[in-house]
Design a protein around this motif. Sequence first.
Motif, PDB file in Angstrom:
ATOM      1  N   GLY A   1       0.820  -1.203   0.000  1.00  0.00           N
ATOM      2  CA  GLY A   1       0.000   0.000   0.000  1.00  0.00           C
ATOM      3  C   GLY A   1       0.852   1.249   0.000  1.00  0.00           C
ATOM      4  O   GLY A   1       2.071   1.212  -0.189  1.00  0.00           O
ATOM      5  N   ASN A   2       0.195   2.388   0.229  1.00  0.00           N
ATOM      6  CA  ASN A   2       0.913   3.661   0.266  1.00  0.00           C
ATOM      7  C   ASN A   2       0.214   4.628   1.202  1.00  0.00           C
ATOM      8  O   ASN A   2      -0.951   4.424   1.581  1.00  0.00           O
ATOM      9  CB  ASN A   2       1.044   4.251  -1.142  1.00  0.00           C
ATOM     10  N   ALA A   3       0.928   5.679   1.561  1.00  0.00           N
ATOM     11  CA  ALA A   3       0.387   6.726   2.436  1.00  0.00           C
ATOM     12  C   ALA A   3       1.172   8.000   2.159  1.00  0.00           C
ATOM     13  O   ALA A   3       2.293   7.956   1.621  1.00  0.00           O
ATOM     14  CB  ALA A   3       0.499   6.329   3.905  1.00  0.00           C
ATOM     15  N   SER A   4       0.592   9.141   2.529  1.00  0.00           N
ATOM     16  CA  SER A   4       1.264  10.414   2.282  1.00  0.00           C
ATOM     17  C   SER A   4       0.933  11.415   3.369  1.00  0.00           C
ATOM     18  O   SER A   4      -0.033  11.241   4.124  1.00  0.00           O
ATOM     19  CB  SER A   4       0.875  10.976   0.907  1.00  0.00           C
ATOM     20  N   ALA A   5       1.742  12.465   3.427  1.00  0.00           N
ATOM     21  CA  ALA A   5       1.527  13.565   4.366  1.00  0.00           C
ATOM     22  C   ALA A   5       1.982  14.852   3.690  1.00  0.00           C
ATOM     23  O   ALA A   5       2.916  14.838   2.872  1.00  0.00           O
ATOM     24  CB  ALA A   5       2.299  13.339   5.663  1.00  0.00           C
ATOM     25  N   THR A   6       1.321  15.963   3.992  1.00  0.00           N
ATOM     26  CA  THR A   6       1.664  17.254   3.381  1.00  0.00           C
ATOM     27  C   THR A   6       1.842  18.312   4.453  1.00  0.00           C
ATOM     28  O   THR A   6       1.221  18.248   5.525  1.00  0.00           O
ATOM     29  CB  THR A   6       0.573  17.711   2.397  1.00  0.00           C
ATOM     30  N   LYS A   7       2.707  19.291   4.127  1.00  0.00           N
ATOM     31  CA  LYS A   7       2.901  20.470   4.970  1.00  0.00           C
ATOM     32  C   LYS A   7       3.283  21.649   4.073  1.00  0.00           C
ATOM     33  O   LYS A   7       3.880  21.452   3.009  1.00  0.00           O
ATOM     34  CB  LYS A   7       3.993  20.241   6.016  1.00  0.00           C
ATOM     35  N   VAL A   8       2.965  22.825   4.524  1.00  0.00           N
ATOM     36  CA  VAL A   8       3.282  24.040   3.765  1.00  0.00           C
ATOM     37  C   VAL A   8       4.539  24.660   4.329  1.00  0.00           C
ATOM     38  O   VAL A   8       4.667  24.853   5.546  1.00  0.00           O
ATOM     39  CB  VAL A   8       2.110  25.037   3.817  1.00  0.00           C
ATOM     40  N   LEU A   9       5.487  24.969   3.445  1.00  0.00           N
ATOM     41  CA  LEU A   9       6.724  25.642   3.827  1.00  0.00           C
ATOM     42  C   LEU A   9       6.675  27.066   3.302  1.00  0.00           C
ATOM     43  O   LEU A   9       6.493  27.288   2.099  1.00  0.00           O
ATOM     44  CB  LEU A   9       7.947  24.913   3.241  1.00  0.00           C
ATOM     45  N   VAL A  10       6.810  28.014   4.226  1.00  0.00           N
ATOM     46  CA  VAL A  10       6.902  29.428   3.852  1.00  0.00           C
ATOM     47  C   VAL A  10       8.349  29.848   4.061  1.00  0.00           C
ATOM     48  O   VAL A  10       8.835  29.911   5.194  1.00  0.00           O
ATOM     49  CB  VAL A  10       5.948  30.301   4.692  1.00  0.00           C
ATOM     50  N   THR A  11       9.036  30.088   2.951  1.00  0.00           N
ATOM     51  CA  THR A  11      10.461  30.430   3.011  1.00  0.00           C
ATOM     52  C   THR A  11      10.623  31.931   2.851  1.00  0.00           C
ATOM     53  O   THR A  11      10.196  32.513   1.843  1.00  0.00           O
ATOM     54  CB  THR A  11      11.222  29.706   1.893  1.00  0.00           C
ATOM     55  N   ARG A  12      11.189  32.525   3.819  1.00  0.00           N
ATOM     56  CA  ARG A  12      11.389  33.968   3.781  1.00  0.00           C
ATOM     57  C   ARG A  12      12.558  34.317   2.869  1.00  0.00           C
ATOM     58  O   ARG A  12      13.536  33.577   2.777  1.00  0.00           O
ATOM     59  CB  ARG A  12      11.635  34.524   5.177  1.00  0.00           C
ATOM     60  N   GLY A  13      12.432  35.527   2.240  1.00  0.00           N
ATOM     61  CA  GLY A  13      13.507  35.985   1.364  1.00  0.00           C
ATOM     62  C   GLY A  13      14.591  36.725   2.101  1.00  0.00           C
ATOM     63  O   GLY A  13      15.590  37.122   1.511  1.00  0.00           O
ATOM     64  N   ALA A  14      14.379  36.967   3.399  1.00  0.00           N
ATOM     65  CA  ALA A  14      15.393  37.679   4.180  1.00  0.00           C
ATOM     66  C   ALA A  14      15.523  37.013   5.536  1.00  0.00           C
ATOM     67  O   ALA A  14      14.551  36.499   6.077  1.00  0.00           O
ATOM     68  CB  ALA A  14      15.011  39.149   4.341  1.00  0.00           C
ATOM     69  N   GLU A  15      16.743  37.067   6.054  1.00  0.00           N
ATOM     70  CA  GLU A  15      17.021  36.538   7.387  1.00  0.00           C
ATOM     71  C   GLU A  15      17.867  37.542   8.138  1.00  0.00           C
ATOM     72  O   GLU A  15      18.636  38.312   7.552  1.00  0.00           O
ATOM     73  CB  GLU A  15      17.743  35.189   7.304  1.00  0.00           C
ATOM     74  N   LEU A  16      17.694  37.548   9.456  1.00  0.00           N
ATOM     75  CA  LEU A  16      18.394  38.513  10.291  1.00  0.00           C
ATOM     76  C   LEU A  16      19.403  37.796  11.160  1.00  0.00           C
ATOM     77  O   LEU A  16      19.074  36.819  11.826  1.00  0.00           O
ATOM     78  CB  LEU A  16      17.373  39.268  11.152  1.00  0.00           C
ATOM     79  N   LEU A  17      20.650  38.307  11.143  1.00  0.00           N
ATOM     80  CA  LEU A  17      21.750  37.723  11.901  1.00  0.00           C
ATOM     81  C   LEU A  17      22.223  38.725  12.928  1.00  0.00           C
ATOM     82  O   LEU A  17      22.468  39.894  12.593  1.00  0.00           O
ATOM     83  CB  LEU A  17      22.905  37.334  10.965  1.00  0.00           C
TER      84      LEU A  17
END
Length: 550
Positions: free
Chosen positions: A356-372
């Motif tokens: 058989g088979n199974a699946s899972a999904t999630k949404v990734l929101v990737t920011r265009g800027a990061e602060l260091l």
Amino acid sequence: PSVAAPQDVTEGQSSSLECSTPYACPWGDAVLRWEGHDPRVATVSGWLQLDTSGVGHHLTLSTSFSWRDHSKKLLCEVSYGSRQASTEVVLRVRHAPKDVQVRVSPSSGNIHVGDTVSLTCEVGSSHPPVSGYHWYKDGAAVGSERVLTLRGMRREDHGRYHCEAQNALGTGTAPATTLHVFSAEISASPAAEVREGTATTLSCDVPGREGQELNYTWYRNGAWLKEGTAHTLLLPAVAASDAGYYSCKVTNRQGSDTAQPLSLSVTYPPRTPTLTLFQETQGGRLAVVHCAVDSHPPATLAIDRDGTVLATSGAQVAPPQRFGVAASRNALRLEIRDAGPRDSGKYRCTASNALGNASATKVLVTRGAELLIQPSAEVPEGTAVTLTCVGTGDTAGEPLYAWYRNGKRLREGPAPTLRFPSVRGDDAGAFQCRVRGSNGSDASGAVPLRVLYPPRPPVLSSFLQTRGGHLGIIQCSVESDPESNLTLRRGDALVACTGGCPPGPRVRVTPSYNSLRVEIQDVVLEDEGTYVCQAGNAQGSASATLEFRA
């Protein structure tokens, strides 16, 4: 008397033996007789000789002999009054081997795999002597010696053994003896690998267990399961949790034997995968998509974004240059370097095997800027701190950087850094930057900057309530990070503290974050005086005084 007898007689055949005397007394009391024979199968006849050829008394014994008469003694006896004389005859009866038996050594205890066992073919009587031996197991010939030695016993050696002894007159056969090899062995039906939900039976077998009084103890992965006289363990609908190593111990009156463990494998389709999304927030440009699943046999995993396959654990798909793929048993990891808004989307992990088979999904929101934040997001007051806004490299033209603290705009310009040459406690907060170019803008996540500083001078206040009695209240508050330990004293006397010191008899203490409230019941003149509140933490200390009057 004299005896005329054959040297050997043959079992079952009629033979005659003659006893005689060289004299005869027709009217006397002399008696001639045979002793030691079986009168049921023998006849005795006598006659007197009184003629010119001679004088004598003859007594003939006609009988047949069995093998049990071999070596038996017969007596021909003549008696006259109290006087008697006799002649002895030792019978030699020719017969095939008789009273043949199998003797097992060792004669007691269980026979285990690897033991040595000797079987001896013992003959009670044989004349002439035995000329040959033959051994049989379950009807098949296995040897031709008097002693059959079985070294390194195997389960297959279990069976019924008998021997035959031969001489010139025939063959003697021993009753069969069952040789029990006490060896436990586990088998699984329908198989040692079954699909989840299948009715499965484990059997603990000992050769020739039928008719034996046996007790069975079952174990899984070394842990006790059940005990009883049943040699089977039934799993009506086997589950994945039933997989493991099964063993059984079989016990009888003479000891026990434990079977080698049997591995029971349970196959099942993939469960719902565990999908984890992670993006470095402290200046990194790395996003990680990790998928793990539980299944047997192992599943083939695939990760796609909005329907486009990015990685698989099966036939390798050449990943884009920014991607890194690592696969292991039932796990798949996708690393996205220089991650930006283009990598945002719905990520799905699909797991499949033959069941058989199974699946899972999630949404990734990737920011265009990061602060260091350097040197750290937590620094002591006075440290030089630099905040750097890192973009994705996708921004066209000369970007502009806007800076925010606690949601309020600080400034905007072409510089990607915000510097604090000597940071103060007031500079702490949640910082955010936004990068704006000709093709759009994107903001970083909020990153907290914590500034550690010593206590500022405490704020002391007092209040005297006269309605319903005299109640004095002294409140001490301070600003610091980390939290300060507050202590209230009157002269050299400790009144209260936030560290858990015991208060006085009329004093009630209410501590909170960087605050200490002290209530003095039934205020008297002795409660007047100068009160000192001292605040201290790892960065330093400060104090304030108050004159309290009743």
